[in-house]
Design an enzyme around this catalytic site. Structure first.
Site, PDB file in Angstrom:
ATOM      1  CB  CYS A   1      62.709  41.026  54.657  1.00  0.00           C
ATOM      2  SG  CYS A   1      62.309  42.219  52.710  1.00  0.00           S
TER       3      CYS A   1
ATOM      4  CG  HIS B   1      44.459  39.966  36.210  1.00  0.00           C
ATOM      5  ND1 HIS B   1      43.320  40.557  35.637  1.00  0.00           N
ATOM      6  CD2 HIS B   1      45.300  39.453  35.685  1.00  0.00           C
ATOM      7  CE1 HIS B   1      43.213  40.463  34.512  1.00  0.00           C
ATOM      8  NE2 HIS B   1      44.461  39.819  34.067  1.00  0.00           N
TER       9      HIS B   1
ATOM     10  CE1 TYR C   1      44.762  46.366  43.913  1.00  0.00           C
ATOM     11  CE2 TYR C   1      45.710  48.895  44.077  1.00  0.00           C
ATOM     12  CZ  TYR C   1      45.147  47.561  43.818  1.00  0.00           C
ATOM     13  OH  TYR C   1      45.355  47.393  41.911  1.00  0.00           O
TER      14      TYR C   1
ATOM     15  CG  ASP D   1      35.344  39.445  43.660  1.00  0.00           C
ATOM     16  OD1 ASP D   1      35.974  38.123  43.371  1.00  0.00           O
ATOM     17  OD2 ASP D   1      34.668  40.049  43.086  1.00  0.00           O
TER      18      ASP D   1
ATOM     19  CB  CYS E   1      58.681  42.142  54.281  1.00  0.00           C
ATOM     20  SG  CYS E   1      58.519  40.616  54.243  1.00  0.00           S
TER      21      CYS E   1
ATOM     22  CB  SER F   1      35.425  44.325  28.905  1.00  0.00           C
ATOM     23  OG  SER F   1      36.795  45.216  29.227  1.00  0.00           O
TER      24      SER F   1
HETATM   25  P1  NAD Z   1      35.721  45.113  33.098  1.00  0.00           P
HETATM   26  O1  NAD Z   1      35.318  46.174  34.287  1.00  0.00           O
HETATM   27  O2  NAD Z   1      36.921  45.291  32.359  1.00  0.00           O
HETATM   28  O3  NAD Z   1      34.212  45.021  32.064  1.00  0.00           O
HETATM   29  C1  NAD Z   1      32.935  44.706  33.103  1.00  0.00           C
HETATM   30  C2  NAD Z   1      32.493  43.673  31.865  1.00  0.00           C
HETATM   31  O4  NAD Z   1      31.010  43.548  32.708  1.00  0.00           O
HETATM   32  C3  NAD Z   1      31.708  44.697  31.025  1.00  0.00           C
HETATM   33  O5  NAD Z   1      31.214  44.113  29.491  1.00  0.00           O
HETATM   34  C4  NAD Z   1      30.528  45.150  31.708  1.00  0.00           C
HETATM   35  O6  NAD Z   1      29.316  45.333  30.072  1.00  0.00           O
HETATM   36  C5  NAD Z   1      29.993  43.817  32.009  1.00  0.00           C
HETATM   37  N1  NAD Z   1      29.433  43.960  33.140  1.00  0.00           N
HETATM   38  C6  NAD Z   1      29.153  44.427  33.773  1.00  0.00           C
HETATM   39  N2  NAD Z   1      27.915  43.892  35.097  1.00  0.00           N
HETATM   40  C7  NAD Z   1      28.091  43.140  35.045  1.00  0.00           C
HETATM   41  C8  NAD Z   1      26.410  42.032  35.275  1.00  0.00           C
HETATM   42  N3  NAD Z   1      25.917  42.661  35.652  1.00  0.00           N
HETATM   43  N4  NAD Z   1      26.665  40.664  34.431  1.00  0.00           N
HETATM   44  C9  NAD Z   1      27.097  40.387  33.432  1.00  0.00           C
HETATM   45  N5  NAD Z   1      28.332  41.612  32.812  1.00  0.00           N
HETATM   46  C10 NAD Z   1      27.543  43.092  33.453  1.00  0.00           C
HETATM   47  O7  NAD Z   1      36.715  44.416  33.615  1.00  0.00           O
HETATM   48  P2  NAD Z   1      37.270  42.685  33.733  1.00  0.00           P
HETATM   49  O8  NAD Z   1      37.164  42.030  31.924  1.00  0.00           O
HETATM   50  O9  NAD Z   1      36.795  41.770  34.420  1.00  0.00           O
HETATM   51  O10 NAD Z   1      38.642  43.500  33.751  1.00  0.00           O
HETATM   52  C11 NAD Z   1      39.385  43.246  33.921  1.00  0.00           C
HETATM   53  C12 NAD Z   1      40.372  44.213  35.012  1.00  0.00           C
HETATM   54  O11 NAD Z   1      39.144  44.730  36.112  1.00  0.00           O
HETATM   55  C13 NAD Z   1      40.522  43.224  36.109  1.00  0.00           C
HETATM   56  O12 NAD Z   1      42.737  42.952  35.737  1.00  0.00           O
HETATM   57  C14 NAD Z   1      39.986  42.600  37.529  1.00  0.00           C
HETATM   58  O13 NAD Z   1      40.922  42.165  38.048  1.00  0.00           O
HETATM   59  C15 NAD Z   1      39.700  44.001  37.492  1.00  0.00           C
HETATM   60  N6  NAD Z   1      38.268  44.147  38.796  1.00  0.00           N
HETATM   61  C16 NAD Z   1      38.093  43.224  39.091  1.00  0.00           C
HETATM   62  C17 NAD Z   1      37.320  43.311  40.117  1.00  0.00           C
HETATM   63  C18 NAD Z   1      36.498  41.746  41.511  1.00  0.00           C
HETATM   64  O14 NAD Z   1      37.254  41.602  41.320  1.00  0.00           O
HETATM   65  N7  NAD Z   1      35.313  42.391  41.361  1.00  0.00           N
HETATM   66  C19 NAD Z   1      36.200  44.689  40.497  1.00  0.00           C
HETATM   67  C20 NAD Z   1      37.117  45.548  39.088  1.00  0.00           C
HETATM   68  C21 NAD Z   1      37.785  44.984  38.731  1.00  0.00           C
END
Ligand code: NAD
Length: 242
Positions: A145, A115, A64, A100, A143, A184
Site C-alpha cells: 500500500c 508482546h 530489530y 522469539d 508495504c 523481572s
Molecule cells: P527482563 O529482561 O526484564 O528480565 C529478565 C529476567 O530473567 C530477570 O528477572 C532475570 O533475573 C531473569 N533471568 C535471566 N537469566 C535467567 C535464566 N537463565 N534463567 C532464569 N531467569 C533468568 O525480561 P522480561 O521480564 O521478559 O521483560 C519483558 C520484555 O522483554 C518483554 O517485552 C519482552 O518482549 C522483552 N524481551 C524479549 C526477549 C525474547 O523474546 N527472548 C529478549 C529480550 C527482551
C-alpha cells in the site's frame, strides 16, 4: 527442589507458565534487564516506542533485524524443551512476553504471545500482516500500500493484542499451578497475570536466578536458571524420579 510441591504438581490438571526473556537467555538471546541486559547498552525510548520508529525507522529496523538474525540462529534450550515435554502429561498453557518463537520451536502448542513476534511484520497503516521469510533489500521495508512496515511487536506505551490478552487472563485465572519463569515482572500488564492466578488460589512457583517484586508472594522460589530447573519438573510429573 520440586519435591516441596510434588503432590500438587502430580494432582494439577492445568499448569500455566508465564515466561520472559530469562528463559531464552541460555539460548544466547540477551535479556532487557539484569547484568548483561540490552538496556545497559541501549536506550529503550530510542528503539522500542512508536515515536522512536517514526523519528528514525531505519535505526529501529536495523536493531530489530540484528535481533531477528540472532534469534533465528538460536535453538530452544532444555527449559523450553521441558515445558513442551510437559504437555504430554498436563494441560499446559504458556503466556509469554517473549517475541522469539522458541516455545513453538520447542514443540509447545498453547503459546500466547503477549508482546507479538519478531518473526512477523505488519503495516503501519493497512491490515497487512505476514511472516518474514527473506531479508529486506532496504530498510524500512514498505508495504504494497506504500506505507512503512514495522516489526509485529508491542512497543512501550502500546496495547497488547486484545484477543491474546483476554485468553491469557482466562488461563491465568483458571490454572491450578502457575510457574513464572525468567521475567523481572517489570512490564505491565503482563505482570498482573500472577496476581490473577493467586486470586484464584493457584499454587505459585517462580524460577529466576534473581528475586523479583513478586517473590515474596510465591509458594516456592527456585533460584536457578530455567534450563537447570525445568527438566526436573518434567521428571517429577512423568514419574521418572520415583
Ligand atoms: P527482563 O529482561 O526484564 O528480565 C529478565 C529476567 O530473567 C530477570 O528477572 C532475570 O533475573 C531473569 N533471568 C535471566 N537469566 C535467567 C535464566 N537463565 N534463567 C532464569 N531467569 C533468568 O525480561 P522480561 O521480564 O521478559 O521483560 C519483558 C520484555 O522483554 C518483554 O517485552 C519482552 O518482549 C522483552 N524481551 C524479549 C526477549 C525474547 O523474546 N527472548 C529478549 C529480550 C527482551
Amino acid at each position: 527442589m520440586w519435591n516441596a510441591i510434588a503432590e500438587k504438581l502430580l494432582d494439577a490438571k492445568k499448569i500455566v507458565f508465564v515466561t520472559g526473556a530469562g528463559i531464552s537467555q541460555e539460548s544466547g538471546i540477551p535479556t532487557f534487564r539484569g547484568k548483561e541486559g540490552l538496556w545497559r547498552k541501549y536506550d529503550p525510548m530510542q528503539l522500542a516506542t512508536i515515536d522512536a520508529f517514526y523519528q528514525d525507522p531505519k535505526l529501529v529496523w536495523e536493531w530489530y533485524e540484528e535481533r531477528r538474525h540472532n534469534i533465528l540462529g538460536a535453538k530452544p534450550n532444555p527449559g523450553h524443551l521441558a515445558i513442551a515435554e510437559l504437555e504430554k502429561y498436563k494441560d499446559v498453557h504458556i503466556l509469554t512476553q517473549n517475541i522469539d518463537g522458541l516455545h513453538q520451536r520447542a514443540g509447545s502448542k498453547n503459546v500466547y504471545e503477549l508482546h507479538g513476534s519478531i518473526i512477523t511484520i505488519k503495516c503501519t497503516v493497512c491490515s497487512f500482516k505476514d511472516k518474514i521469510t527473506t531479508g529486506f533489500s532496504s530498510l524500512p521495508p514498505l508495504c504494497k500500500c506504500g506505507n512503512m512496515l514495522r516489526p509485529d511487536v508491542v512497543w512501550f506505551g502500546e496495547s497488547l493484542p486484545q484477543d491474546v490478552w483476554k485468553s491469557a487472563m482466562e488461563q491465568a485465572s483458571t490454572c491450578d499451578i502457575m510457574i513464572v519463569v525468567g521475567t523481572s515482572l517489570a512490564v505491565s500488564p503482563a505482570n498482573l497475570l500472577p496476581v490473577y492466578a493467586k486470586q484464584n488460589r493457584a499454587i505459585m512457583v517462580e524460577v529466576n536466578i534473581d528475586p523479583t517484586p513478586m517473590s515474596y508472594t510465591m509458594d516456592v522460589s527456585l533460584r536457578k536458571s530455567a534450563a537447570n530447573a525445568l527438566p526436573g519438573l518434567v521428571d517429577l510429573v512423568s514419574g521418572k524420579v520415583f
